[in-house]
Design a protein around this motif. Structure first.
Motif, mmCIF file in Angstrom:
data_model
loop_
_atom_site.group_PDB
_atom_site.id
_atom_site.type_symbol
_atom_site.label_atom_id
_atom_site.label_comp_id
_atom_site.label_asym_id
_atom_site.label_seq_id
_atom_site.Cartn_x
_atom_site.Cartn_y
_atom_site.Cartn_z
ATOM 1 N N ILE A 23 0.841 -1.195 0.000
ATOM 2 C CA ILE A 23 0.000 0.000 0.000
ATOM 3 C C ILE A 23 0.874 1.241 0.000
ATOM 4 C CG2 ILE A 23 -1.668 1.335 1.342
ATOM 5 C CD1 ILE A 23 -2.810 -1.327 2.313
ATOM 6 N N ARG A 24 1.905 1.197 0.837
ATOM 7 C CA ARG A 24 2.821 2.330 0.895
ATOM 8 C C ARG A 24 3.464 2.588 -0.464
ATOM 9 N NH1 ARG A 24 7.224 3.397 5.540
ATOM 10 N NH2 ARG A 24 5.273 3.898 6.548
ATOM 11 N N ARG A 25 3.841 1.518 -1.118
ATOM 12 C CA ARG A 25 4.484 1.654 -2.423
ATOM 13 C C ARG A 25 3.528 2.300 -3.425
ATOM 14 N NH1 ARG A 25 7.182 -3.110 -2.643
ATOM 15 N NH2 ARG A 25 5.324 -4.191 -3.321
ATOM 16 N N LEU A 27 1.111 4.404 -2.693
ATOM 17 C CA LEU A 27 1.059 5.830 -2.355
ATOM 18 C C LEU A 27 2.277 6.555 -2.911
ATOM 19 C CD1 LEU A 27 -0.010 6.149 1.405
ATOM 20 C CD2 LEU A 27 -1.431 6.232 -0.638
ATOM 21 N N LEU A 28 3.442 6.022 -2.584
ATOM 22 C CA LEU A 28 4.681 6.688 -2.964
ATOM 23 C C LEU A 28 4.833 6.771 -4.481
ATOM 24 C CD1 LEU A 28 5.148 6.512 -0.009
ATOM 25 C CD2 LEU A 28 7.421 5.590 -0.406
ATOM 26 N N ASP A 29 4.504 5.683 -5.142
ATOM 27 C CA ASP A 29 4.629 5.686 -6.611
ATOM 28 C C ASP A 29 3.724 6.751 -7.221
ATOM 29 O OD1 ASP A 29 6.436 3.670 -6.470
ATOM 30 O OD2 ASP A 29 5.094 2.085 -7.167
ATOM 31 N N THR A 30 2.511 6.837 -6.681
ATOM 32 C CA THR A 30 1.564 7.811 -7.228
ATOM 33 C C THR A 30 2.020 9.227 -6.925
ATOM 34 O OG1 THR A 30 -0.212 6.207 -6.886
ATOM 35 C CG2 THR A 30 -0.866 8.491 -7.294
ATOM 36 N N GLY A 300 4.337 26.085 -0.506
ATOM 37 C CA GLY A 300 4.515 24.643 -0.424
ATOM 38 C C GLY A 300 3.302 23.943 0.141
ATOM 39 N N MET A 301 3.317 22.638 -0.003
ATOM 40 C CA MET A 301 2.236 21.859 0.579
ATOM 41 C C MET A 301 2.755 20.533 1.101
ATOM 42 S SD MET A 301 0.980 18.933 -1.013
ATOM 43 C CE MET A 301 1.088 18.098 -2.578
ATOM 44 N N GLY A 302 2.030 19.983 2.061
ATOM 45 C CA GLY A 302 2.381 18.687 2.610
ATOM 46 C C GLY A 302 1.162 17.785 2.614
ATOM 47 N N MET A 303 1.407 16.492 2.401
ATOM 48 C CA MET A 303 0.318 15.523 2.407
ATOM 49 C C MET A 303 0.810 14.274 3.118
ATOM 50 S SD MET A 303 -1.666 13.838 -0.895
ATOM 51 C CE MET A 303 -2.063 15.422 -1.594
ATOM 52 N N GLY A 304 0.151 13.894 4.198
ATOM 53 C CA GLY A 304 0.617 12.763 4.986
ATOM 54 C C GLY A 304 0.006 11.444 4.550
ATOM 55 N N ASP A 305 0.666 10.364 4.909
ATOM 56 C CA ASP A 305 0.183 9.054 4.457
ATOM 57 C C ASP A 305 -0.954 8.506 5.312
ATOM 58 O OD1 ASP A 305 1.959 8.587 6.678
ATOM 59 O OD2 ASP A 305 2.035 6.485 6.097
ATOM 60 N N VAL A 306 -1.033 8.915 6.568
ATOM 61 C CA VAL A 306 -1.977 8.263 7.479
ATOM 62 C C VAL A 306 -3.424 8.618 7.145
ATOM 63 C CG1 VAL A 306 -2.587 7.868 9.880
ATOM 64 C CG2 VAL A 306 -0.214 8.303 9.264
ATOM 65 N N VAL A 307 -3.711 9.904 7.091
ATOM 66 C CA VAL A 307 -5.070 10.327 6.767
ATOM 67 C C VAL A 307 -5.420 9.932 5.337
ATOM 68 C CG1 VAL A 307 -6.630 12.290 6.508
ATOM 69 C CG2 VAL A 307 -5.008 12.234 8.401
#
Length: 425
Positions: A23-25, A27-30, A300-307
């Motif tokens: 799942i992490r992969r 997210l990261l790939d996208t 800038g912007m940030g987007m976290g993986d948890v939410v």
RNA sequence: GUGGCCGUAGUUCAAUGGUAGAGCGCCAGAUUGUGGUUCUGGUUGUUGCGGGUUCGAGUCCCGUCGGUCACCCCA
């Protein structure tokens, strides 16, 4: 479990098993794919920083009290990074002459905040950071907002799923000026506005008193939607076909001290979760962190993986898209069945050639019944099994899903599989 | 930092204060070169940890650790 009590991961930290990493992969790939499609270049910074970089003037707010902070063996006051922006601003300040403007960079990194965990919040999390330096125009703002929106769209989310709430701190500074409130109180005032949404009106009214501003004036101001202040950005986004994803909303101010102009947060429409992404302009941070040696506007912007993960799983279209991506992300593509142990050396050579061709190939380490080996192929998710046996140098290639089997010369196998779209869709 | 709920096999869960169980998974078989189904057999626990009450505690009480959610706060 009992015997492992003392070896458990720390509270708020996660062990990521292969199923989770898939799942992490995704997210990261996208994240990476879309950011790069916008011409952003990837960078990274140290996990551990001098605590000074997060001091009040730079980050401010609650973030200081949430630092994983300690003294290292060299007697330095250090902290695990709670956010990327200060490190990034430093990097850019130190090299701003080297790069043509605008500078468009992104990173995917882990961050640490010492707080009690709850839904959508852990002590270590991943965050995508995208920033543009050297351009203070609405066009740059729009570019960053468009990227934020397109990343979410790439996950299969639409305008009915989320909204980017757009605000501007300068509008508030103007508001304060008009209400004869001293500018040095702006920070505290904005923090009251920030909390309004989660507070009873009476409490807000009380908190507003020291600023000489009453609640109705604030509410009225928020209702103006900025009076066209966002038009350049909105027009730009409209031209990109992204206008429907944005809603002007002066109620957003964000907690960090360094924001100067445009600020924004992305929320799911159902409001089930915390902000999925957020960001804003910080035009003075580079100057501040470089003691005036460099001065570049930035957003800038940030987007976290948890939410984001929660959000994706809650949306039927997004979770379907994720599931199909996960299904095609095979850990093993081809399983080589050794049907005749005397041919094992040949099988090993064959496996090496498959792997050299970028095919994910696996096999059983020791003698095992053919049926058992097929079982392994099945459970590893392979699309094909290759049987190596007495027919060598001919091998049998079986498509697991259809049970079709063909004979092929071993030296032609790699090319055959490499071009087979059922192996690599 | 404050509060609610929770903690039993690898996993999901069950067990009026009275001998800890089931499904799934895993392992092995069903005449040895073909898998997902089926059938048979097998496997696992100091009931998170430490105290206390009791003839007896997975169950009740206290503490502690962890999980989860909310508050605080939201970078």
């Amino acid at each position: 479990m009992p015997r492992l009590t003392k070896m458990q991961s720390l509270p708020g930290f996660r062990d990521i098993y292969p199923e989770d990493f898939q799942i992490r992969r995704y997210l990261l790939d996208t994240w990476r794919r879309v950011a790069r499609s916008y011409g952003f270049r990837e960078y990274d910074a140290p996990t551990l920083e001098s605590s000074a970089i997060y001091e009040k003037k730079n980050s401010g707010g609650e973030i200081l009290s949430q630092l994983y902070r300690f003294t290292d063996r060299g007697d330095r006051d250090v902290s695990l990074r709670p956010e990327m922006t200060p490190s990034l601003a430093r990097m850019v300040a130190a090299s701003s002459n080297r790069y043509r403007k605008p500078i468009k960079w992104f990173s995917i990194a882990n961050f640490f905040r010492y707080e009690r965990q709850q839904k959508g919040r852990l002590r270590e999390f991943l965050q995508l950071n995208c920033d543009i330096f050297g351009d203070s125009s609405p066009a740059a703002d729009a570019e960053l907002l468009a990227l934020t929106i397109d990343i979410l769209r790439a996950f299969g989310l639409g305008k009915d799923d989320f909204v980017l709430r757009l605000s501007d701190r300068n509008a508030w500074l103007l508001f304060l000026e008009q209400n004869n409130c001293p500018p040095e109180l702006a920070g505290d005032f904005l923090s009251v506005v920030d909390k309004m949404e989660r507070e009873k009106p009476e409490e807000t009214e009380e908190k507003l008193r020291p600023f000489g501003v009453d609640l109705s004036a604030v509410q009225k101001f928020i209702a103006t939607d900025g009076d066209g202040a966002f038009a350049p950005i909105l027009d730009d986004l409209a031209a990109r076909g992204l206008r429907d994803f944005v809603g002007p909303d002066l109620g957003i101010v964000r907690g960090l001290a360094y924001y100067t102009g445009v600020v924004f947060e992305v929320f799911d429409r159902k409001r089930q979760f915390r902000a999925v992404a957020g960001g804003g302009r910080y035009d003075h941070l580079v100057k501040s962190l470089s003691d005036g040696n460099s001065d570049l506007p930035a957003i800038g912007m940030g987007m976290g993986d948890v939410v984001l993960t929660h959000f994706l799983q809650s949306s039927p279209t997004a979770s379907e898209k994720m599931q199909s991506a996960l299904a095609s992300d095979r850990d093993c593509e081809v399983f080589v069945v050794v049907a005749d142990e005397t041919k094992r050396p040949d099988a090993l050579g064959l496996i090496t050639r498959l792997r050299e061709n970028g095919i994910r190939a696996d096999f059983s380490f020791g003698p095992a019944k053919v049926g058992k080996q097929f079982g392994s192929a099945e459970s590893l998710g392979a699309t094909h099994a290759v049987v190596v046996g007495s027919e060598w140098p001919e091998v049998r290639v079986k498509t697991l899903a259809s049970r079709e089997e063909i004979a092929v010369q071993q030296d032609a196998l790699a090319d055959l599989l490499k071009n087979d779209h059922s192996v690599r869709p």
